[in-house]
Design an enzyme around this catalytic site. Sequence first.
Site, short mmCIF file in Angstrom:
data_model
loop_
_atom_site.label_atom_id
_atom_site.label_comp_id
_atom_site.label_asym_id
_atom_site.label_seq_id
_atom_site.Cartn_x
_atom_site.Cartn_y
_atom_site.Cartn_z
N GLU A 192 -17.27 -34.11 0.42
CA GLU A 192 -18.43 -33.54 1.00
C GLU A 192 -19.46 -33.35 0.14
O GLU A 192 -20.01 -32.23 -0.15
CB GLU A 192 -18.14 -32.56 1.81
CG GLU A 192 -17.29 -32.94 3.02
CD GLU A 192 -17.07 -31.94 4.17
OE1 GLU A 192 -17.27 -30.61 3.97
OE2 GLU A 192 -16.70 -32.21 5.40
N GLU A 385 -11.83 -37.55 7.66
CA GLU A 385 -11.74 -36.25 8.23
C GLU A 385 -12.23 -36.34 9.71
O GLU A 385 -13.39 -36.78 9.87
CB GLU A 385 -12.39 -35.04 7.56
CG GLU A 385 -11.74 -34.62 6.32
CD GLU A 385 -12.30 -33.19 5.62
OE1 GLU A 385 -12.99 -32.37 6.50
OE2 GLU A 385 -12.42 -33.42 4.42
C1 BG6 Z 1 -14.82 -30.14 6.08
C2 BG6 Z 1 -13.78 -30.06 4.76
O1 BG6 Z 1 -15.90 -29.46 5.87
O2 BG6 Z 1 -14.26 -29.72 7.03
C3 BG6 Z 1 -12.45 -29.19 5.16
O3 BG6 Z 1 -13.72 -30.83 3.82
C4 BG6 Z 1 -12.59 -28.21 6.23
O4 BG6 Z 1 -12.15 -28.82 3.76
C5 BG6 Z 1 -12.89 -29.03 7.41
O5 BG6 Z 1 -11.17 -27.59 6.37
C6 BG6 Z 1 -12.75 -28.26 8.55
O6 BG6 Z 1 -13.32 -26.97 8.28
P1 BG6 Z 1 -12.88 -25.39 8.64
O7 BG6 Z 1 -13.84 -24.71 8.17
O8 BG6 Z 1 -12.48 -25.53 10.09
O9 BG6 Z 1 -11.51 -25.42 7.91
#
Ligand code: BG6
Length: 486
Positions: A192, A385
């Site tokens: 990111e 993701e």
């Molecule tokens: C993304 C990141 O922003 O979202 C991850 O690359 C992160 O590291 C994921 O875990 C989900 O966010 P969160 O805050 O729910 O863990």
Amino acid sequence: MYSKQPITGFKPDFLWGGATAANQIEGAWNIDGKGLTTAEVVQKATDRQNFSMNAVTKDSIQTAIDDPTDTLYPKRRGIDFYHHYKEDIALFAKMGFKAFRMSIAWARIFPNGDDAQPNEKGLAFYDNVFAELKKYNIEPVVTLSHYEMPLTLTLKYNGWASRETIAAFNRYTETVFKRYQHQVKYWMTFNEINAGTWGFTGTGAVDDTLAPDEQLQLRYQALHHQFVASSIAVKQCHELMPDAKIGSMLARMQSYPKTPNPDDVRQAQQDDELNLFFTDVQVRGEYPNYMNRYFNDHNITLEMAPDDLQLIKDYPVDYLSFSYYMSMVSSAKPAGEKTAGNLILGEKNPYLEASDWGWQIDPVGLRITLNNLWERYGVPLFVVENGLGAIDQVDADGQIHDEYRIDYMRKHIEQMKEAVKDGVDLMGYTMWGPIDLISASTSEMSKRYGFIYVDQDDDGNGTLARSRKESFYWFKNVIASNGEDL
Ligand code: BG6
């Protein structure tokens, strides 16, 4: 006559799997020579709706350094993947994973970031992880920097704010490329990368005492250093591994205009540009013109070495990967109700439902964004993701019936398939957090994404036992049918 065959589904070698980050799973924060990282000095959230993982000061770092426990710093304990990796990878294999996205903790390899020699025990750990993945023909997809860096680089140079950090990073990338050149084919540089504009998590730079315009100046300067470091990594990677692929990684936030009012449409266009700036640089190899105006309007002057722009031009990435959790609403006169976002705040979209954490769920937005990125860049795309953070209940029968997670993923995969049919070149889908892990934003454990449940609560109590949720079996079928059986 135009007679191209219609595309009916995912490619046969589509990379199905899951994604993680070292600082959210590994634990073992202070053993086998590993150095302290920036992620391990961020305290857990006390108020999950009103918290910033970027609110780090020199004092809060010192408090963290003086604290030898993981009580306030859950990323120090993760889910102890360091000692459970064999069991965890075996479970991924049972689901039929083709790919596993993970990151290397830079501070396991160079504990202080600029040590004379790499830490052999750290290198050996990843040898073992890659060997285990190979056993099951799971392709590693490796992020070189996922929201962490050796803390010493913050203390010495203020992280990416300083040019010194480029050389340190590229010594690390050279070391891991050489070591794992026969094990890893898919790489990506910064997780990111746009997180740099949000502060510490992306830049490793403490900037809380600066005025807002000075902060912006520092963050874009830090990002410039990351662009240069990324291009050097692409060069190193291609020279050593001609068959390897190295990509950029963006937190993609598709912006919708709030109304057809041209002012809102223009606002959405501008918000989108500020999100796509990063991939414009890393994929197209150039600073886009619209940023020139933005920099002038915000009094930002970037310091560059004479070769920087040529380097960025000569070494763009091979593919574009991104995280997708939500879309955004843009309005020229923001007045509406706000919703919690992926580390930032956006306006509420009345047509969408939201997760327990206020993240607005928008599967069609994934199709829109895939088409939009493909049209803009024409390079292979990779969804690295996507997933639902939710509170899971263990039922009386000991099972976890997470049909809400299945529902979320089914809808996103359906839309992803539509985008493939639209003609988008998509390499794979590694959903976020196949095994429950520590949340990046709040450091909670109870925000669970996994198909695999981990018995650990927010305070670190639990047996760490792993068990399969209902979604485990569902995703196994999805992979076995290459996305047909949803
Ligand atoms: C993304 C990141 O922003 O979202 C991850 O690359 C992160 O590291 C994921 O875990 C989900 O966010 P969160 O805050 O729910 O863990």
